[in-house]
Design a protein around this motif. Structure first.
Motif, PDB file in Angstrom:
ATOM      1  N   GLN A 195      40.844  11.655  30.055  1.00 18.52           N
ATOM      2  CA  GLN A 195      40.273  10.629  30.897  1.00 18.52           C
ATOM      3  C   GLN A 195      38.807  10.439  30.545  1.00 18.52           C
ATOM      4  OE1 GLN A 195      40.802  11.163  35.088  1.00 18.52           O
ATOM      5  NE2 GLN A 195      39.715   9.298  35.646  1.00 18.52           N
ATOM      6  N   ALA A 196      38.399   9.184  30.439  1.00 19.67           N
ATOM      7  CA  ALA A 196      37.002   8.851  30.199  1.00 19.67           C
ATOM      8  C   ALA A 196      36.827   7.374  30.503  1.00 19.67           C
ATOM      9  CB  ALA A 196      36.594   9.140  28.752  1.00 19.67           C
ATOM     10  N   GLY A 197      35.685   7.025  31.091  1.00 19.90           N
ATOM     11  CA  GLY A 197      35.415   5.622  31.356  1.00 19.90           C
ATOM     12  C   GLY A 197      36.387   4.986  32.321  1.00 19.90           C
ATOM     13  N   GLY A 198      37.079   5.784  33.117  1.00 20.62           N
ATOM     14  CA  GLY A 198      38.000   5.239  34.100  1.00 20.62           C
ATOM     15  C   GLY A 198      39.445   5.249  33.670  1.00 20.62           C
ATOM     16  N   LEU A 199      39.701   5.067  32.381  1.00 18.29           N
ATOM     17  CA  LEU A 199      41.072   5.052  31.889  1.00 18.29           C
ATOM     18  C   LEU A 199      41.587   6.464  31.650  1.00 18.29           C
ATOM     19  CD1 LEU A 199      40.963   2.125  29.293  1.00 18.29           C
ATOM     20  CD2 LEU A 199      41.973   2.067  31.587  1.00 18.29           C
ATOM     21  N   VAL A 200      42.894   6.620  31.760  1.00 15.97           N
ATOM     22  CA  VAL A 200      43.562   7.881  31.449  1.00 15.97           C
ATOM     23  C   VAL A 200      44.582   7.611  30.354  1.00 15.97           C
ATOM     24  CG1 VAL A 200      45.020   9.752  32.306  1.00 15.97           C
ATOM     25  CG2 VAL A 200      43.272   8.760  33.791  1.00 15.97           C
ATOM     26  N   THR A 201      44.575   8.404  29.284  1.00 20.76           N
ATOM     27  CA  THR A 201      45.563   8.258  28.217  1.00 20.76           C
ATOM     28  C   THR A 201      46.373   9.528  28.079  1.00 20.76           C
ATOM     29  OG1 THR A 201      43.958   8.958  26.556  1.00 20.76           O
ATOM     30  CG2 THR A 201      44.199   6.587  26.906  1.00 20.76           C
ATOM     31  N   GLU A 202      47.629   9.358  27.720  1.00 18.56           N
ATOM     32  CA  GLU A 202      48.533  10.483  27.533  1.00 18.56           C
ATOM     33  C   GLU A 202      49.325  10.278  26.252  1.00 18.56           C
ATOM     34  OE1 GLU A 202      49.541  11.351  32.254  1.00 18.56           O
ATOM     35  OE2 GLU A 202      50.964  10.259  30.994  1.00 18.56           O
ATOM     36  N   LEU A 203      49.553  11.356  25.554  1.00 18.52           N
ATOM     37  CA  LEU A 203      50.384  11.344  24.355  1.00 18.52           C
ATOM     38  C   LEU A 203      51.477  12.383  24.552  1.00 18.52           C
ATOM     39  CD1 LEU A 203      50.487   9.938  21.563  1.00 18.52           C
ATOM     40  CD2 LEU A 203      49.270  11.907  20.636  1.00 18.52           C
ATOM     41  N   GLU A 204      52.727  11.933  24.456  1.00 20.34           N
ATOM     42  CA  GLU A 204      53.858  12.807  24.765  1.00 20.34           C
ATOM     43  C   GLU A 204      54.931  12.689  23.691  1.00 20.34           C
ATOM     44  OE1 GLU A 204      57.152  13.442  28.363  1.00 20.34           O
ATOM     45  OE2 GLU A 204      55.829  11.693  28.348  1.00 20.34           O
ATOM     46  N   ALA A 205      55.418  13.818  23.207  1.00 20.39           N
ATOM     47  CA  ALA A 205      56.545  13.815  22.282  1.00 20.39           C
ATOM     48  C   ALA A 205      57.824  13.583  23.080  1.00 20.39           C
ATOM     49  CB  ALA A 205      56.624  15.144  21.543  1.00 20.39           C
ATOM     50  N   VAL A 206      58.641  12.624  22.612  1.00 22.89           N
ATOM     51  CA  VAL A 206      59.885  12.296  23.321  1.00 22.89           C
ATOM     52  C   VAL A 206      61.064  12.300  22.332  1.00 22.89           C
ATOM     53  CG1 VAL A 206      58.947  11.033  25.274  1.00 22.89           C
ATOM     54  CG2 VAL A 206      59.182   9.861  23.104  1.00 22.89           C
ATOM     55  N   PRO A 207      61.895  13.335  22.390  1.00 19.30           N
ATOM     56  CA  PRO A 207      61.779  14.521  23.233  1.00 19.30           C
ATOM     57  C   PRO A 207      60.807  15.527  22.630  1.00 19.30           C
ATOM     58  CG  PRO A 207      63.722  14.705  21.890  1.00 19.30           C
ATOM     59  CD  PRO A 207      63.120  13.358  21.564  1.00 19.30           C
ATOM     60  N   GLY A 208      60.541  16.601  23.380  1.00 20.56           N
ATOM     61  CA  GLY A 208      59.628  17.624  22.891  1.00 20.56           C
ATOM     62  C   GLY A 208      60.201  18.443  21.751  1.00 20.56           C
ATOM     63  N   ARG A 209      61.539  18.430  21.618  1.00 21.63           N
ATOM     64  CA  ARG A 209      62.221  19.106  20.517  1.00 21.63           C
ATOM     65  C   ARG A 209      63.087  18.060  19.816  1.00 21.63           C
ATOM     66  NH1 ARG A 209      61.885  24.688  21.272  1.00 21.63           N
ATOM     67  NH2 ARG A 209      63.531  25.034  19.740  1.00 21.63           N
ATOM     68  N   ALA A 210      62.880  17.872  18.522  1.00 19.02           N
ATOM     69  CA  ALA A 210      63.600  16.846  17.772  1.00 19.02           C
ATOM     70  C   ALA A 210      64.357  17.466  16.602  1.00 19.02           C
ATOM     71  CB  ALA A 210      62.630  15.784  17.262  1.00 19.02           C
ATOM     72  N   ASP A 211      65.662  17.195  16.547  1.00 11.94           N
ATOM     73  CA  ASP A 211      66.502  17.625  15.428  1.00 11.94           C
ATOM     74  C   ASP A 211      66.633  16.433  14.491  1.00 11.94           C
ATOM     75  OD1 ASP A 211      68.524  18.354  13.665  1.00 11.94           O
ATOM     76  OD2 ASP A 211      69.664  19.451  15.186  1.00 11.94           O
ATOM     77  N   LEU A 212      66.100  16.546  13.288  1.00 13.83           N
ATOM     78  CA  LEU A 212      66.091  15.425  12.345  1.00 13.83           C
ATOM     79  C   LEU A 212      67.492  14.982  11.936  1.00 13.83           C
ATOM     80  CD1 LEU A 212      63.146  16.475   9.991  1.00 13.83           C
ATOM     81  CD2 LEU A 212      63.084  14.986  11.986  1.00 13.83           C
ATOM     82  N   ARG A 213      68.487  15.825  12.148  1.00  6.99           N
ATOM     83  CA  ARG A 213      69.867  15.457  11.825  1.00  6.99           C
ATOM     84  C   ARG A 213      70.444  14.520  12.872  1.00  6.99           C
ATOM     85  NH1 ARG A 213      71.167  21.748  11.156  1.00  6.99           N
ATOM     86  NH2 ARG A 213      69.847  21.614  13.015  1.00  6.99           N
ATOM     87  N   GLN A 214      69.758  14.377  13.998  1.00 10.98           N
ATOM     88  CA  GLN A 214      70.291  13.580  15.093  1.00 10.98           C
ATOM     89  C   GLN A 214      69.381  12.430  15.517  1.00 10.98           C
ATOM     90  OE1 GLN A 214      71.153  16.297  18.292  1.00 10.98           O
ATOM     91  NE2 GLN A 214      72.480  17.593  17.045  1.00 10.98           N
ATOM     92  N   ALA A 215      68.081  12.583  15.376  1.00 10.82           N
ATOM     93  CA  ALA A 215      67.183  11.558  15.912  1.00 10.82           C
ATOM     94  C   ALA A 215      65.853  11.539  15.170  1.00 10.82           C
ATOM     95  CB  ALA A 215      66.937  11.801  17.408  1.00 10.82           C
ATOM     96  N   GLN A 216      65.220  10.387  15.189  1.00 12.83           N
ATOM     97  CA  GLN A 216      63.881  10.216  14.624  1.00 12.83           C
ATOM     98  C   GLN A 216      62.851  10.699  15.643  1.00 12.83           C
ATOM     99  OE1 GLN A 216      62.731   8.752  11.543  1.00 12.83           O
ATOM    100  NE2 GLN A 216      60.840   9.643  12.305  1.00 12.83           N
ATOM    101  N   PRO A 217      61.943  11.587  15.249  1.00 13.07           N
ATOM    102  CA  PRO A 217      60.900  12.021  16.185  1.00 13.07           C
ATOM    103  C   PRO A 217      60.071  10.831  16.673  1.00 13.07           C
ATOM    104  CG  PRO A 217      60.949  13.430  14.255  1.00 13.07           C
ATOM    105  CD  PRO A 217      61.828  12.267  13.950  1.00 13.07           C
ATOM    106  N   ARG A 218      59.697  10.874  17.951  1.00 13.27           N
ATOM    107  CA  ARG A 218      58.919   9.781  18.546  1.00 13.27           C
ATOM    108  C   ARG A 218      57.844  10.349  19.455  1.00 13.27           C
ATOM    109  NH1 ARG A 218      62.014   4.817  20.872  1.00 13.27           N
ATOM    110  NH2 ARG A 218      60.629   3.711  19.435  1.00 13.27           N
ATOM    111  N   VAL A 219      56.849   9.507  19.736  1.00  8.65           N
ATOM    112  CA  VAL A 219      55.847   9.839  20.741  1.00  8.65           C
ATOM    113  C   VAL A 219      55.693   8.659  21.689  1.00  8.65           C
ATOM    114  CG1 VAL A 219      54.499  11.526  19.422  1.00  8.65           C
ATOM    115  CG2 VAL A 219      53.973   9.086  19.219  1.00  8.65           C
ATOM    116  N   ARG A 220      55.329   8.975  22.918  1.00  9.76           N
ATOM    117  CA  ARG A 220      55.027   7.949  23.913  1.00  9.76           C
ATOM    118  C   ARG A 220      53.530   7.974  24.193  1.00  9.76           C
ATOM    119  NH1 ARG A 220      57.875   9.634  28.168  1.00  9.76           N
ATOM    120  NH2 ARG A 220      59.714   8.380  27.620  1.00  9.76           N
ATOM    121  N   PHE A 221      52.902   6.819  24.023  1.00  4.51           N
ATOM    122  CA  PHE A 221      51.487   6.662  24.361  1.00  4.51           C
ATOM    123  C   PHE A 221      51.409   5.895  25.674  1.00  4.51           C
ATOM    124  CE2 PHE A 221      47.559   4.159  24.341  1.00  4.51           C
ATOM    125  CZ  PHE A 221      46.607   5.137  24.120  1.00  4.51           C
TER     126      PHE A 221
END
Length: 273
Positions: free
Chosen positions: A8-34
């Motif tokens: 948090q700075a300047g009033g805004l709050v930002t978050e970075l989250e891995a979705v999901p937190g555990r990724a198996d490359l044989r099943q899904a592409q790793p992603r993040v949520r901003f």
């Protein structure tokens, strides 16, 4: 949740989250949520360029493997036209979020850290690194498959899925771009002192110019005629004039995907760039 980080700075709050937190490359592409939130009673206006809110249009993340090695980026690097300054307003109590794929060369299993490389707008706080556990690297290989397409050669330009008129235009742009590259290669601290001082400051020496600038144009000159221009692409939208892949199979790193917006845009110098 170790895979979620916020700041948090300047009033805004930002978050970075891995979705999901555990990724198996044989099943899904790793992603993040901003996610970006405004908990204040006043609206906050920002410049969204360089944020995941506009999509993964460049190497905007630093992904670090166990042991500290930074992973190679496999996504696109897009060029936008110089449109009027874009802004985005986050209203009081509003939260905006987007998920993007992490297009990197995964080389080993284990816990990885993901952080934003750089946020141009100082109003937007830098979120802390998110943690992502990767598995399945031995069995999975992520590629950018190139479909079979029609190829033609116009002069020294090789084009894919382009009309005759588009190939003619590309040939002109390519020739003018090579002229600019040669002019830049010949530029020295003494012959182009005003330009060099304007771009890099008056303390830049000829040695520093050669190491950090001239050699880049030397490499561009060597590769210029190996370029393959492809008209259109799945990332062509809005103000995107074109894009390249940083690396990958099928010589994707040698292709420039040229969007229709580039042909329609009125500024010729932007086309050449």
């Amino acid at each position: 949740m170790a895979w979620l980080a916020s700041a948090q700075a300047g009033g805004l709050v930002t978050e970075l989250e891995a979705v999901p937190g555990r990724a198996d490359l044989r099943q899904a592409q790793p992603r993040v949520r901003f996610r970006m939130s405004n908990p204040t009673p006043a609206p906050v206006t920002i410049d969204p360029r360089g944020l995941p809110l506009e999509g993964a249009l460049s190497d905007m993340f630093v992904v670090t493997a166990p042991g500290g090695k930074e992973l190679d980026y496999l996504g696109i690097d897009a060029k936008r036209s110089k449109d009027p300054e874009r802004t985005m307003t986050v209203l009081p109590g509003e939260s905006v979020a987007v998920e993007v794929d992490l297009l990197y060369r995964w080389t080993q299993d284990g816990q990885h850290s993901v952080r934003m490389r750089r946020i141009p707008d100082p109003t937007v706080p830098q979120p802390d690194a998110a943690m992502l556990h990767i598995s399945g690297t031995d069995a999975a290989r992520h590629t950018h498959a190139a479909p079979v397409a029609s190829t033609s050669t116009g002069g020294s330009v090789t084009s894919v899925d382009c009309s005759d008129d588009q190939t003619t235009e590309l040939t002109k742009w390519h020739s003018d771009a090579k002229d600019k590259i040669e002019a830049a290669r010949a530029c020295t601290e003494s012959t182009c002192s005003l330009l060099v001082d304007t771009w890099f400051g008056p303390t830049v020496t000829q040695h520093l110019l050669a190491v950090h600038v001239t050699r880049v144009f030397d490499a561009m000159a060597l590769k210029a005629d190996e370029t393959i221009y492809r008209c259109g692409g799945r990332h062509c939208q809005g103000s995107i004039m074109g894009y390249v892949y940083k690396s990958g199979p099928n010589h994707d790193h040698q292709k420039i995907y040229v969007c229709q917006h580039a042909f329609d845009y009125p500024d010729y110098s932007e086309k050449v760039q």
